[in-house]
Design a protein around this motif. Structure first.
Motif, PDB file in Angstrom:
ATOM      1  N   VAL A  62      50.995  71.870  28.386  1.00  0.00           N
ATOM      2  CA  VAL A  62      51.556  71.513  29.683  1.00  0.00           C
ATOM      3  C   VAL A  62      52.524  70.338  29.569  1.00  0.00           C
ATOM      4  O   VAL A  62      53.115  69.935  30.547  1.00  0.00           O
ATOM      5  CB  VAL A  62      50.456  71.176  30.718  1.00  0.00           C
ATOM      6  N   GLN A  63      52.670  69.793  28.369  1.00  0.00           N
ATOM      7  CA  GLN A  63      53.589  68.684  28.161  1.00  0.00           C
ATOM      8  C   GLN A  63      54.750  69.169  27.307  1.00  0.00           C
ATOM      9  O   GLN A  63      54.547  69.749  26.226  1.00  0.00           O
ATOM     10  CB  GLN A  63      52.873  67.533  27.464  1.00  0.00           C
ATOM     11  N   HIS A  64      55.967  68.934  27.778  1.00  0.00           N
ATOM     12  CA  HIS A  64      57.155  69.353  27.034  1.00  0.00           C
ATOM     13  C   HIS A  64      57.329  68.449  25.828  1.00  0.00           C
ATOM     14  O   HIS A  64      57.301  67.229  25.939  1.00  0.00           O
ATOM     15  CB  HIS A  64      58.389  69.278  27.925  1.00  0.00           C
ATOM     16  N   VAL A  65      57.504  69.054  24.652  1.00  0.00           N
ATOM     17  CA  VAL A  65      57.696  68.269  23.442  1.00  0.00           C
ATOM     18  C   VAL A  65      59.065  68.501  22.821  1.00  0.00           C
ATOM     19  O   VAL A  65      59.436  67.834  21.865  1.00  0.00           O
ATOM     20  CB  VAL A  65      56.592  68.560  22.392  1.00  0.00           C
ATOM     21  N   GLY A  66      59.824  69.416  23.340  1.00  0.00           N
ATOM     22  CA  GLY A  66      61.175  69.654  22.848  1.00  0.00           C
ATOM     23  C   GLY A  66      61.187  70.394  21.532  1.00  0.00           C
ATOM     24  O   GLY A  66      60.165  70.831  21.020  1.00  0.00           O
ATOM     25  N   LYS A  67      62.395  70.495  20.984  1.00  0.00           N
ATOM     26  CA  LYS A  67      62.560  71.181  19.707  1.00  0.00           C
ATOM     27  C   LYS A  67      63.006  70.171  18.670  1.00  0.00           C
ATOM     28  O   LYS A  67      63.740  69.236  18.967  1.00  0.00           O
ATOM     29  CB  LYS A  67      63.611  72.275  19.827  1.00  0.00           C
ATOM     30  N   ALA A  68      62.594  70.366  17.437  1.00  0.00           N
ATOM     31  CA  ALA A  68      63.011  69.513  16.332  1.00  0.00           C
ATOM     32  C   ALA A  68      63.042  70.352  15.069  1.00  0.00           C
ATOM     33  O   ALA A  68      62.248  71.283  14.918  1.00  0.00           O
ATOM     34  CB  ALA A  68      62.027  68.348  16.162  1.00  0.00           C
ATOM     35  N   PRO A  69      63.954  70.038  14.168  1.00  0.00           N
ATOM     36  CA  PRO A  69      63.972  70.770  12.899  1.00  0.00           C
ATOM     37  C   PRO A  69      62.652  70.559  12.170  1.00  0.00           C
ATOM     38  O   PRO A  69      62.084  69.469  12.204  1.00  0.00           O
ATOM     39  CB  PRO A  69      65.121  70.129  12.119  1.00  0.00           C
ATOM     40  N   THR A  70      62.162  71.588  11.538  1.00  0.00           N
ATOM     41  CA  THR A  70      60.857  71.477  10.887  1.00  0.00           C
ATOM     42  C   THR A  70      60.945  70.811   9.517  1.00  0.00           C
ATOM     43  O   THR A  70      60.008  70.162   9.096  1.00  0.00           O
ATOM     44  CB  THR A  70      60.212  72.867  10.733  1.00  0.00           C
ATOM     45  N   ALA A  71      62.052  70.956   8.820  1.00  0.00           N
ATOM     46  CA  ALA A  71      62.171  70.378   7.476  1.00  0.00           C
ATOM     47  C   ALA A  71      62.235  68.855   7.554  1.00  0.00           C
ATOM     48  O   ALA A  71      63.112  68.289   8.183  1.00  0.00           O
ATOM     49  CB  ALA A  71      63.412  70.918   6.779  1.00  0.00           C
ATOM     50  N   GLY A  72      61.268  68.169   6.904  1.00  0.00           N
ATOM     51  CA  GLY A  72      61.283  66.720   6.828  1.00  0.00           C
ATOM     52  C   GLY A  72      60.833  66.013   8.092  1.00  0.00           C
ATOM     53  O   GLY A  72      60.889  64.804   8.157  1.00  0.00           O
ATOM     54  N   ARG A  73      60.424  66.720   9.088  1.00  0.00           N
ATOM     55  CA  ARG A  73      59.976  66.098  10.334  1.00  0.00           C
ATOM     56  C   ARG A  73      58.587  66.587  10.687  1.00  0.00           C
ATOM     57  O   ARG A  73      58.186  67.682  10.321  1.00  0.00           O
ATOM     58  CB  ARG A  73      60.918  66.452  11.477  1.00  0.00           C
ATOM     59  N   LYS A  74      57.899  65.774  11.439  1.00  0.00           N
ATOM     60  CA  LYS A  74      56.566  66.150  11.905  1.00  0.00           C
ATOM     61  C   LYS A  74      56.711  67.143  13.061  1.00  0.00           C
ATOM     62  O   LYS A  74      57.622  67.036  13.878  1.00  0.00           O
ATOM     63  CB  LYS A  74      55.795  64.930  12.397  1.00  0.00           C
ATOM     64  N   SER A  75      55.793  68.085  13.130  1.00  0.00           N
ATOM     65  CA  SER A  75      55.842  69.051  14.228  1.00  0.00           C
ATOM     66  C   SER A  75      55.421  68.368  15.528  1.00  0.00           C
ATOM     67  O   SER A  75      54.795  67.310  15.530  1.00  0.00           O
ATOM     68  CB  SER A  75      54.911  70.230  13.944  1.00  0.00           C
ATOM     69  N   ALA A  76      55.781  68.982  16.620  1.00  0.00           N
ATOM     70  CA  ALA A  76      55.433  68.442  17.930  1.00  0.00           C
ATOM     71  C   ALA A  76      53.919  68.339  18.087  1.00  0.00           C
ATOM     72  O   ALA A  76      53.404  67.373  18.650  1.00  0.00           O
ATOM     73  CB  ALA A  76      56.020  69.319  19.024  1.00  0.00           C
ATOM     74  N   GLN A  77      53.206  69.324  17.552  1.00  0.00           N
ATOM     75  CA  GLN A  77      51.744  69.303  17.655  1.00  0.00           C
ATOM     76  C   GLN A  77      51.161  68.144  16.847  1.00  0.00           C
ATOM     77  O   GLN A  77      50.229  67.487  17.297  1.00  0.00           O
ATOM     78  CB  GLN A  77      51.168  70.641  17.159  1.00  0.00           C
ATOM     79  N   GLU A  78      51.748  67.871  15.687  1.00  0.00           N
ATOM     80  CA  GLU A  78      51.276  66.745  14.885  1.00  0.00           C
ATOM     81  C   GLU A  78      51.519  65.424  15.601  1.00  0.00           C
ATOM     82  O   GLU A  78      50.677  64.525  15.574  1.00  0.00           O
ATOM     83  CB  GLU A  78      51.973  66.729  13.516  1.00  0.00           C
ATOM     84  N   ARG A  79      52.699  65.289  16.246  1.00  0.00           N
ATOM     85  CA  ARG A  79      52.997  64.056  16.984  1.00  0.00           C
ATOM     86  C   ARG A  79      52.024  63.875  18.144  1.00  0.00           C
ATOM     87  O   ARG A  79      51.550  62.768  18.405  1.00  0.00           O
ATOM     88  CB  ARG A  79      54.438  64.082  17.499  1.00  0.00           C
ATOM     89  N   LEU A  80      51.719  64.969  18.854  1.00  0.00           N
ATOM     90  CA  LEU A  80      50.750  64.869  19.953  1.00  0.00           C
ATOM     91  C   LEU A  80      49.365  64.505  19.437  1.00  0.00           C
ATOM     92  O   LEU A  80      48.642  63.725  20.060  1.00  0.00           O
ATOM     93  CB  LEU A  80      50.691  66.187  20.728  1.00  0.00           C
ATOM     94  N   ASN A  81      48.990  65.074  18.300  1.00  0.00           N
ATOM     95  CA  ASN A  81      47.694  64.761  17.705  1.00  0.00           C
ATOM     96  C   ASN A  81      47.648  63.282  17.313  1.00  0.00           C
ATOM     97  O   ASN A  81      46.641  62.607  17.537  1.00  0.00           O
ATOM     98  CB  ASN A  81      47.439  65.663  16.498  1.00  0.00           C
ATOM     99  N   ALA A  82      48.741  62.764  16.739  1.00  0.00           N
ATOM    100  CA  ALA A  82      48.792  61.352  16.355  1.00  0.00           C
ATOM    101  C   ALA A  82      48.691  60.468  17.590  1.00  0.00           C
ATOM    102  O   ALA A  82      48.006  59.433  17.576  1.00  0.00           O
ATOM    103  CB  ALA A  82      50.079  61.057  15.593  1.00  0.00           C
TER     104      ALA A  82
END
Length: 169
Positions: free
Chosen positions: A116-136
Motif C-alpha cells: 500500500v506504500q509506493h516505492v517507485g522504480k529503481a534499477p536492480t543492478a547495484g541497488r537495493k530493491s524496494a522491498q529490501e529498503r522497506l525491510n531495513a
C-alpha cells in the motif's frame, strides 16, 4: 456507409426500425447498448412509462430519506466523488479521495500491487530493491523501540541484521 442510429434495426427482432435505446451496466461498469423497436419494447415491458416513473419516484424518495438521516455513501469532501462512483469508473476524483476512502482502498491496493506504500522504480543492478529498503526501514523502527524499552539484546540483534543487509544502524 455510416449507419444512422435513427435508422438502425431492432436488435431483438431485426425487422423493425428501432425507437428506443436501452443501456445496461454490469457490476464492473461496462455498458451494453441495445436498440429496440416499439413492438419488442412493449412485448418485454420496456415501454411501460408509468412503471419507470414509479421506480424513479421510489428511488428519489429513498435518496431523500438517506440524505436526511445522513446515511449516504461517504464522499470526498474536496471533489464529491463517492466510493460507488470510484468502483463504477475505476478512477478517483482527486488526491484527497485517497484519504477519504482509505479504509476501502487499502485492501484493493494490497491485492492489486502487493503493497500500500509506493516505492517507485529503481534499477536492480547495484541497488537495493524496494522491498529490501522497506525491510531495513522496519528493522530501524524496531531497533529504536528496542532501545527505548531498554531491550539491548534485541537491539543488538536488529543492529546485526541491518549491518548484514548492508545498511547502517
Amino acid at each position: 456507409m455510416a449507419e444512422n442510429k435513427s435508422q438502425r434495426l431492432c436488435d431483438l427482432c431485426g425487422k423493425n426500425v428501432a425507437t428506443m435505446v436501452v443501456n445496461q451496466f454490469d457490476k464492473d461498469g461496462n455498458m451494453t447498448e441495445i436498440v429496440v423497436c416499439a413492438e419488442c419494447a412493449q412485448r418485454r415491458g420496456l415501454s411501460q412509462v408509468e412503471g419507470v416513473k414509479s421506480a424513479v419516484a421510489k428511488l428519489l424518495e429513498e435518496l431523500k430519506t438517506r440524505a436526511e438521516t445522513g446515511n449516504l455513501p461517504p464522499a470526498c469532501r474536496r471533489c464529491g466523488t463517492t466510493f460507488t462512483e470510484f468502483k463504477r469508473k475505476g478512477r478517483l476524483g482527486c488526491a484527497e479521495c485517497y484519504a477519504a476512502f482509505h479504509e476501502e482502498l487499502v485492501p484493493i491496493l494490497r491485492r492489486l500491487h502487493g503493497a500500500v506504500q509506493h516505492v517507485g522504480k529503481a534499477p536492480t543492478a547495484g541497488r537495493k530493491s524496494a522491498q529490501e529498503r522497506l525491510n531495513a526501514q522496519r528493522l530501524r523502527e524496531e531497533l529504536k523501540k528496542a532501545i527505548a524499552s531498554e531491550d539491548y539484546e534485541k537491539a543488538a540483534a536488529l543492529r546485526d541484521q541491518l549491518r548484514q543487509a548492508g545498511y547502517e544502524a
